[in-house]
Design an enzyme around this catalytic site. Structure first.
Site, mmCIF file in Angstrom:
data_model
loop_
_atom_site.group_PDB
_atom_site.id
_atom_site.type_symbol
_atom_site.label_atom_id
_atom_site.label_comp_id
_atom_site.label_asym_id
_atom_site.label_seq_id
_atom_site.Cartn_x
_atom_site.Cartn_y
_atom_site.Cartn_z
ATOM 1 C CB ALA A 65 -0.881 -0.021 1.246
ATOM 2 N N GLY A 110 0.534 -4.996 0.764
ATOM 3 C CA GLY A 110 -0.669 -4.977 -0.064
ATOM 4 C C GLY A 110 -0.464 -5.638 -1.423
ATOM 5 C CD GLU A 133 1.663 -5.617 5.598
ATOM 6 O OE1 GLU A 133 2.435 -6.558 5.849
ATOM 7 O OE2 GLU A 133 0.922 -5.612 4.606
HETATM 8 N N1 CAA Z 1 4.614 3.078 -0.698
HETATM 9 C C1 CAA Z 1 5.025 4.236 -1.227
HETATM 10 N N2 CAA Z 1 6.189 4.361 -1.902
HETATM 11 C C2 CAA Z 1 6.946 3.261 -2.024
HETATM 12 C C3 CAA Z 1 6.586 2.026 -1.484
HETATM 13 C C4 CAA Z 1 5.337 1.952 -0.804
HETATM 14 N N3 CAA Z 1 4.876 0.806 -0.290
HETATM 15 N N4 CAA Z 1 7.558 1.125 -1.758
HETATM 16 C C5 CAA Z 1 8.497 1.781 -2.446
HETATM 17 N N5 CAA Z 1 8.140 3.080 -2.610
HETATM 18 C C6 CAA Z 1 8.891 4.139 -3.281
HETATM 19 C C7 CAA Z 1 10.100 4.572 -2.469
HETATM 20 O O1 CAA Z 1 9.720 5.492 -1.462
HETATM 21 C C8 CAA Z 1 10.968 5.166 -3.531
HETATM 22 O O2 CAA Z 1 10.501 6.451 -3.827
HETATM 23 P P1 CAA Z 1 11.551 7.672 -4.085
HETATM 24 O O3 CAA Z 1 12.328 7.246 -5.317
HETATM 25 O O4 CAA Z 1 10.654 8.840 -4.315
HETATM 26 O O5 CAA Z 1 12.410 7.740 -2.874
HETATM 27 C C9 CAA Z 1 10.681 4.289 -4.746
HETATM 28 O O6 CAA Z 1 9.441 3.641 -4.479
HETATM 29 C C10 CAA Z 1 11.746 3.223 -4.965
HETATM 30 O O7 CAA Z 1 11.886 2.501 -3.737
HETATM 31 P P2 CAA Z 1 13.311 2.219 -3.032
HETATM 32 O O8 CAA Z 1 14.260 3.325 -3.358
HETATM 33 O O9 CAA Z 1 13.036 1.945 -1.605
HETATM 34 O O10 CAA Z 1 13.739 0.903 -3.831
HETATM 35 P P3 CAA Z 1 14.715 -0.242 -3.313
HETATM 36 O O11 CAA Z 1 14.981 -1.097 -4.492
HETATM 37 O O12 CAA Z 1 15.874 0.333 -2.577
HETATM 38 O O13 CAA Z 1 13.856 -1.061 -2.238
HETATM 39 C C11 CAA Z 1 11.892 -2.192 -1.437
HETATM 40 C C12 CAA Z 1 12.754 -1.799 -2.659
HETATM 41 C C13 CAA Z 1 12.640 -3.176 -0.564
HETATM 42 C C14 CAA Z 1 10.619 -2.833 -1.998
HETATM 43 C C15 CAA Z 1 11.554 -0.915 -0.625
HETATM 44 O O14 CAA Z 1 11.042 0.075 -1.514
HETATM 45 C C16 CAA Z 1 10.530 -1.130 0.447
HETATM 46 O O15 CAA Z 1 10.843 -1.687 1.486
HETATM 47 N N6 CAA Z 1 9.275 -0.652 0.216
HETATM 48 C C17 CAA Z 1 8.227 -0.708 1.199
HETATM 49 C C18 CAA Z 1 7.660 -2.105 1.352
HETATM 50 C C19 CAA Z 1 6.598 -2.123 2.415
HETATM 51 O O16 CAA Z 1 6.833 -1.833 3.578
HETATM 52 N N7 CAA Z 1 5.378 -2.498 2.006
HETATM 53 C C20 CAA Z 1 4.250 -2.591 2.905
HETATM 54 C C21 CAA Z 1 3.457 -1.322 2.864
HETATM 55 S S1 CAA Z 1 2.216 -1.253 4.113
HETATM 56 C C22 CAA Z 1 0.923 -2.165 3.494
HETATM 57 O O17 CAA Z 1 0.973 -2.716 2.407
HETATM 58 C C23 CAA Z 1 -0.275 -2.192 4.406
HETATM 59 C C24 CAA Z 1 -1.427 -2.971 3.929
HETATM 60 O O18 CAA Z 1 -1.441 -4.192 3.927
HETATM 61 C C25 CAA Z 1 -2.659 -2.290 3.566
#
Ligand code: CAA
Length: 261
Positions: A65, A110, A133
């Site tokens: 998400a 998500g 999460e």
């Molecule tokens: N939401 C918003 N933006 C996100 C995102 C997310 N879930 N995941 C990645 N992005 C964005 C980053 O902020 C980044 O943006 P900027 O370039 O503007 O800084 C861009 O995407 C690229 O991401 P990274 O630079 O972090 O890429 P990476 O290759 O270094 O890492 C990753 C990849 C390990 C997937 C890392 O992006 C990450 O950990 N993302 C978050 C994953 C996460 O926590 N997901 C769960 C979300 S909560 C949820 O889903 C709740 C629910 O069930 C409803």
């Protein structure tokens, strides 16, 4: 509705829906849910769409998400965002057509919840899976706490949910989270072959498989078995799909299934 995030393409009865917001690793925001909801409504009664394949553009399937959209929400807004995702994913899960997730990269939070709302999953050897999460002080909000244990069992589900560990395609295959793994360059081609194969089966039977399995899993076993028997019977008789399929087998010819899925 004009789509900014979804890129649906229909070819030979198979709709490939690409989630395209690669700069944010296809993170799911309100706009995504509006578009997906609109798309599902559109294809619901469209006989030209026989099978749906969902995939992501770039290095992610979906990285979760949208954290940037969620960060300033209050408790009520958080619940509303959860209910929105749950509703759209439930509509997807109950769609009257097979839906396959072709997981090309990160399927996190998500994103994994979306993949789990599909009927089954194929993955690239490069795909990564997790429910991270708890790293954010959250729990899944799109029914991941409910679908994950049903798919992989309690132990693996609680392990993934509590540790936030990211696992690779081999482990995902081992625990039954995905059904097939392919080299990245072959993922779409091989997934489309699976989709095409399904389109050659008895369309009514495929529809009923989805209905009977999905409804039955939430029912008492004996009631669900009775429902199976009713649906089994509905395929018998003159002009029915089962009659054609069984006759074709006995006559050593290919069945001529007429209706679309
Ligand atoms: N939401 C918003 N933006 C996100 C995102 C997310 N879930 N995941 C990645 N992005 C964005 C980053 O902020 C980044 O943006 P900027 O370039 O503007 O800084 C861009 O995407 C690229 O991401 P990274 O630079 O972090 O890429 P990476 O290759 O270094 O890492 C990753 C990849 C390990 C997937 C890392 O992006 C990450 O950990 N993302 C978050 C994953 C996460 O926590 N997901 C769960 C979300 S909560 C949820 O889903 C709740 C629910 O069930 C409803």
């Amino acid at each position: 509705m004009e789509y900014e995030i979804l890129k649906p393409e229909l070819k030979d009865g198979i709709a490939v829906v690409t989630i395209s917001r690669p700069k944010a690793l296809n993170a799911l925001n309100t706009r995504f849910f509006e578009e997906m909801s609109d798309y599902l409504e559109k294809i619901k009664n469209d006989d030209n769409v026989k099978v749906v394949v969902i995939t992501g553009e770039g290095k992610a399937f979906v990285a979760g998400a949208d954290i940037a959209e969620m960060v300033n929400k209050n408790s009520e807004e958080g619940t509303a965002f959860s209910l929105l995702g749950q509703k759209v994913f439930r509509t997807l899960e109950l769609l009257d057509k097979p839906v396959i997730a072709a997981i090309n990269g990160f399927a996190l939070g998500g994103g994994l919840e979306l993949a789990m709302a599909c009927d089954f999953r194929t993955a690239s050897t490069k795909a990564k899976f997790g429910q991270p999460e708890v790293n954010l002080g959250l729990i899944p909000g799109y029914a991941g706490t409910q679908r994950l244990p049903r798919l992989v069992g309690l132990g693996d589900a609680l392990y993934l949910l509590m540790t936030a560990d990211m696992i690779g395609a081999d482990d995902a295959l081992r625990i039954g989270l995905v059904q097939k793994v392919f080299e990245p360059e072959n993922l779409m081609e091989e997934t489309l072959k699976i989709a095409e194969n399904i389109t050659t089966k008895g369309p009514e039977a495929v529809k009923l498989i989805k209905k009977v399995v999905r409804q039955g899993i939430a029912m008492d076993f004996d009631k669900a078995s009775a429902m199976e028997a009713d649906n089994f019977g509905s395929l018998f008789g003159e002009g029915k799909e089962g009659k054609e399929g069984m006759s074709a087998f006995l006559e050593k010819r290919k069945p001529n299934f007429k209706k679309n899925i």
